[in-house]
Design a protein around this motif. Structure first.
Motif, PDB file in Angstrom:
ATOM      1  N   PRO A   1       0.819  -1.225   0.000  1.00 25.76           N
ATOM      2  CA  PRO A   1       0.000   0.000   0.000  1.00 25.76           C
ATOM      3  C   PRO A   1       0.846   1.266   0.000  1.00 25.76           C
ATOM      4  CG  PRO A   1      -0.849  -1.585   1.583  1.00 25.76           C
ATOM      5  CD  PRO A   1       0.451  -2.136   1.093  1.00 25.76           C
ATOM      6  N   GLU A   2       1.973   1.236   0.715  1.00 22.88           N
ATOM      7  CA  GLU A   2       2.820   2.426   0.825  1.00 22.88           C
ATOM      8  C   GLU A   2       3.646   2.694  -0.424  1.00 22.88           C
ATOM      9  OE1 GLU A   2       1.760   0.652   4.639  1.00 22.88           O
ATOM     10  OE2 GLU A   2       2.876  -0.141   2.917  1.00 22.88           O
ATOM     11  N   ASP A   3       3.676   1.740  -1.368  1.00 23.15           N
ATOM     12  CA  ASP A   3       4.444   1.940  -2.596  1.00 23.15           C
ATOM     13  C   ASP A   3       3.915   3.106  -3.424  1.00 23.15           C
ATOM     14  OD1 ASP A   3       6.133  -0.125  -2.006  1.00 23.15           O
ATOM     15  OD2 ASP A   3       5.154  -1.592  -3.299  1.00 23.15           O
TER      16      ASP A   3
ATOM     17  N   ARG B   1       8.509  -3.370   9.864  1.00 22.80           N
ATOM     18  CA  ARG B   1       8.186  -1.976   9.614  1.00 22.80           C
ATOM     19  C   ARG B   1       7.659  -1.284  10.869  1.00 22.80           C
ATOM     20  NH1 ARG B   1       6.435   1.524   5.362  1.00 22.80           N
ATOM     21  NH2 ARG B   1       4.754   2.879   6.073  1.00 22.80           N
ATOM     22  N   ASP B   2       6.750  -1.945  11.591  1.00 27.86           N
ATOM     23  CA  ASP B   2       6.161  -1.326  12.782  1.00 27.86           C
ATOM     24  C   ASP B   2       7.233  -1.034  13.839  1.00 27.86           C
ATOM     25  OD1 ASP B   2       3.687  -1.448  11.601  1.00 27.86           O
ATOM     26  OD2 ASP B   2       3.081  -3.284  12.632  1.00 27.86           O
ATOM     27  N   ASP B   3       8.195  -1.934  13.996  1.00 30.13           N
ATOM     28  CA  ASP B   3       9.273  -1.712  14.966  1.00 30.13           C
ATOM     29  C   ASP B   3      10.103  -0.488  14.591  1.00 30.13           C
ATOM     30  OD1 ASP B   3       8.449  -4.007  16.270  1.00 30.13           O
ATOM     31  OD2 ASP B   3       9.903  -5.295  15.242  1.00 30.13           O
ATOM     32  N   LEU B   4      10.416  -0.338  13.319  1.00 34.94           N
ATOM     33  CA  LEU B   4      11.218   0.798  12.873  1.00 34.94           C
ATOM     34  C   LEU B   4      10.448   2.103  13.024  1.00 34.94           C
ATOM     35  CD1 LEU B   4      12.790  -0.777   9.655  1.00 34.94           C
ATOM     36  CD2 LEU B   4      13.809  -0.589  11.925  1.00 34.94           C
ATOM     37  N   ILE B   5       9.149   2.076  12.763  1.00 29.51           N
ATOM     38  CA  ILE B   5       8.326   3.276  12.928  1.00 29.51           C
ATOM     39  C   ILE B   5       8.328   3.720  14.386  1.00 29.51           C
ATOM     40  CG2 ILE B   5       5.936   4.105  12.887  1.00 29.51           C
ATOM     41  CD1 ILE B   5       5.557   2.489  10.322  1.00 29.51           C
TER      42      ILE B   5
ATOM     43  N   SER C   1       1.410   8.420  13.206  1.00 25.82           N
ATOM     44  CA  SER C   1       0.722   7.411  12.407  1.00 25.82           C
ATOM     45  C   SER C   1       0.388   7.918  11.011  1.00 25.82           C
ATOM     46  CB  SER C   1      -0.552   6.948  13.119  1.00 25.82           C
ATOM     47  OG  SER C   1      -1.414   8.059  13.365  1.00 25.82           O
ATOM     48  N   GLY C   2      -0.034   9.170  10.900  1.00 27.61           N
ATOM     49  CA  GLY C   2      -0.360   9.718   9.588  1.00 27.61           C
ATOM     50  C   GLY C   2       0.845   9.781   8.677  1.00 27.61           C
ATOM     51  N   GLN C   3       1.979  10.203   9.215  1.00 31.04           N
ATOM     52  CA  GLN C   3       3.202  10.265   8.424  1.00 31.04           C
ATOM     53  C   GLN C   3       3.684   8.869   8.050  1.00 31.04           C
ATOM     54  OE1 GLN C   3       6.381  12.448  10.312  1.00 31.04           O
ATOM     55  NE2 GLN C   3       7.922  11.790   8.805  1.00 31.04           N
ATOM     56  N   ALA C   4       3.543   7.924   8.968  1.00 26.94           N
ATOM     57  CA  ALA C   4       3.986   6.556   8.708  1.00 26.94           C
ATOM     58  C   ALA C   4       3.205   5.926   7.566  1.00 26.94           C
ATOM     59  CB  ALA C   4       3.848   5.715   9.966  1.00 26.94           C
ATOM     60  N   ARG C   5       1.897   6.193   7.504  1.00 20.97           N
ATOM     61  CA  ARG C   5       1.071   5.606   6.446  1.00 20.97           C
ATOM     62  C   ARG C   5       1.471   6.117   5.071  1.00 20.97           C
ATOM     63  NH1 ARG C   5      -3.092   6.202  10.366  1.00 20.97           N
ATOM     64  NH2 ARG C   5      -3.681   8.231   9.485  1.00 20.97           N
ATOM     65  N   ALA C   6       2.061   7.302   5.008  1.00 22.96           N
ATOM     66  CA  ALA C   6       2.464   7.886   3.730  1.00 22.96           C
ATOM     67  C   ALA C   6       3.972   7.746   3.483  1.00 22.96           C
ATOM     68  CB  ALA C   6       2.068   9.360   3.683  1.00 22.96           C
ATOM     69  N   THR C   7       4.621   6.849   4.231  1.00 22.46           N
ATOM     70  CA  THR C   7       6.058   6.634   4.088  1.00 22.46           C
ATOM     71  C   THR C   7       6.318   5.260   3.496  1.00 22.46           C
ATOM     72  OG1 THR C   7       6.533   8.039   6.016  1.00 22.46           O
ATOM     73  CG2 THR C   7       8.265   6.543   5.310  1.00 22.46           C
TER      74      THR C   7
ATOM     75  N   ASP D   1       8.483   1.912   2.241  1.00 20.11           N
ATOM     76  CA  ASP D   1       9.512   1.122   2.926  1.00 20.11           C
ATOM     77  C   ASP D   1      10.907   1.646   2.622  1.00 20.11           C
ATOM     78  OD1 ASP D   1       7.434  -0.393   3.848  1.00 20.11           O
ATOM     79  OD2 ASP D   1       8.195  -2.315   3.122  1.00 20.11           O
ATOM     80  N   ALA D   2      11.135   2.079   1.386  1.00 20.70           N
ATOM     81  CA  ALA D   2      12.448   2.620   1.021  1.00 20.70           C
ATOM     82  C   ALA D   2      12.737   3.907   1.787  1.00 20.70           C
ATOM     83  CB  ALA D   2      12.517   2.866  -0.474  1.00 20.70           C
ATOM     84  N   ALA D   3      11.737   4.785   1.914  1.00 22.17           N
ATOM     85  CA  ALA D   3      11.928   6.038   2.657  1.00 22.17           C
ATOM     86  C   ALA D   3      12.145   5.761   4.136  1.00 22.17           C
ATOM     87  CB  ALA D   3      10.725   6.950   2.456  1.00 22.17           C
ATOM     88  N   LEU D   4      11.476   4.745   4.652  1.00 22.13           N
ATOM     89  CA  LEU D   4      11.671   4.373   6.055  1.00 22.13           C
ATOM     90  C   LEU D   4      13.088   3.854   6.274  1.00 22.13           C
ATOM     91  CD1 LEU D   4      10.216   4.179   8.765  1.00 22.13           C
ATOM     92  CD2 LEU D   4       9.478   1.881   8.127  1.00 22.13           C
ATOM     93  N   LEU D   5      13.582   3.049   5.340  1.00 24.57           N
ATOM     94  CA  LEU D   5      14.959   2.569   5.427  1.00 24.57           C
ATOM     95  C   LEU D   5      15.939   3.730   5.381  1.00 24.57           C
ATOM     96  CD1 LEU D   5      17.188   0.409   5.361  1.00 24.57           C
ATOM     97  CD2 LEU D   5      16.893   0.309   2.879  1.00 24.57           C
TER      98      LEU D   5
END
Length: 254
Positions: free
Chosen positions: A11-13, A38-42, A49-55, A57-61
């Motif tokens: 979904p985040e792609d 993913r949840d652990d890194l967030i 939560s709002g920012q996380a939903r729009a992030t 996996d690559a941006a989180l990394l």
């Protein structure tokens, strides 16, 4: 130079825009990645939560890399093949996940270094030779494929599973960044082992259910694939998403 071709699976792609630039231009990242923790890194990054939903996996990394550098790779769980350019160190780092789920190949020539998910991408470059690595094909006849760096194509190697490859003007340096953490577990009753196995299987399957649409499972005829498919169906019960099971059958007339 780097390029990236998007295939939306998670979904985040929809929010992914690679190549990604971070740390004020120090880092450039391209990644074929699906995070299982993913949840652990967030939580570690304290993302709302709002920012996380729009992030993606690559941006989180990239956010974790900005904070910890490449030492964070030992706690990144999931399937990934990444390439990170560090401007300050003038260093390119290629890395693969511990199970080797995502492919990552490279060519190291006299005046060029290039990488791609598959050899086909490298063969689009005039500097990369076209031909078979006959020694690799012969080795396949003698023993199963192992975790080595040689591909079946001349002039093309691959990054080892669970390893990182640092590329600088001084050459290449290979290092292991992930290894299986083996711990012994002792319970007092046999039923506790069953409960613990169920808990871990549920957790492992649940993190793979993050996606768009229904889930597909390949049934090989063993206990592991059927257990995973049945667990996925149970976890998705009532969600409106289903599990489609595939298996292999001989072709008509075989």
């Amino acid at each position: 130079r780097s390029g990236w071709r998007q295939m939306c699976v998670l979904p985040e792609d929809a929010f992914d825009r690679q190549p990604l630039i971070g740390a004020g231009g120090r880092y450039v990242l391209v990644a074929d990645i699906r995070l299982d923790n993913r949840d652990d890194l967030i939580r570690d990054l304290s993302l709302p939560s709002g920012q996380a939903r729009a992030t993606s996996d690559a941006a989180l990394l990239l956010a974790v890399l900005e904070r910890e550098g490449t030492r964070c790779l030992d706690r990144i769980l999931g399937g990934y093949a990444i390439a990170l350019w560090d401007r300050d160190k003038a260093q390119l780092t290629l890395a693969r996940d511990g199970m080797g789920e995502k492919p990552l190949h490279f060519h190291h020539g006299k005046d060029v270094f290039a990488f791609s998910s598959m050899p086909r991408g490298l063969h689009s470059l005039p500097e990369v030779p076209r031909g078979a690595r006959e020694s690799r094909a012969a080795l396949l006849l003698l023993q199963p494929l192992g975790n080595d760096s040689h591909s079946f194509f001349a002039g093309i190697d691959r990054v080892h599973t669970g390893h990182a490859l640092d590329v600088t003007r001084n050459g290449l340096r290979k290092r292991r960044h992930w290894d299986l953490n083996r711990t012994s577990i002792r319970f007092g009753r046999p039923e506790e082992y069953v409960e613990a196995a169920r808990e871990h299987l549920d957790r492992a399957v649940r993190c793979r259910l993050r996606g768009q649409g229904s889930v597909a499972a390949h049934l090989s005829g063993g206990l592991d694939s059927s257990g995973i498919a049945a667990t996925a169906a149970r976890l998705l019960s009532g969600s409106g998403r289903g599990v489609v099971a595939y298996t292999s059958v001989p072709r008509m007339g075989f």
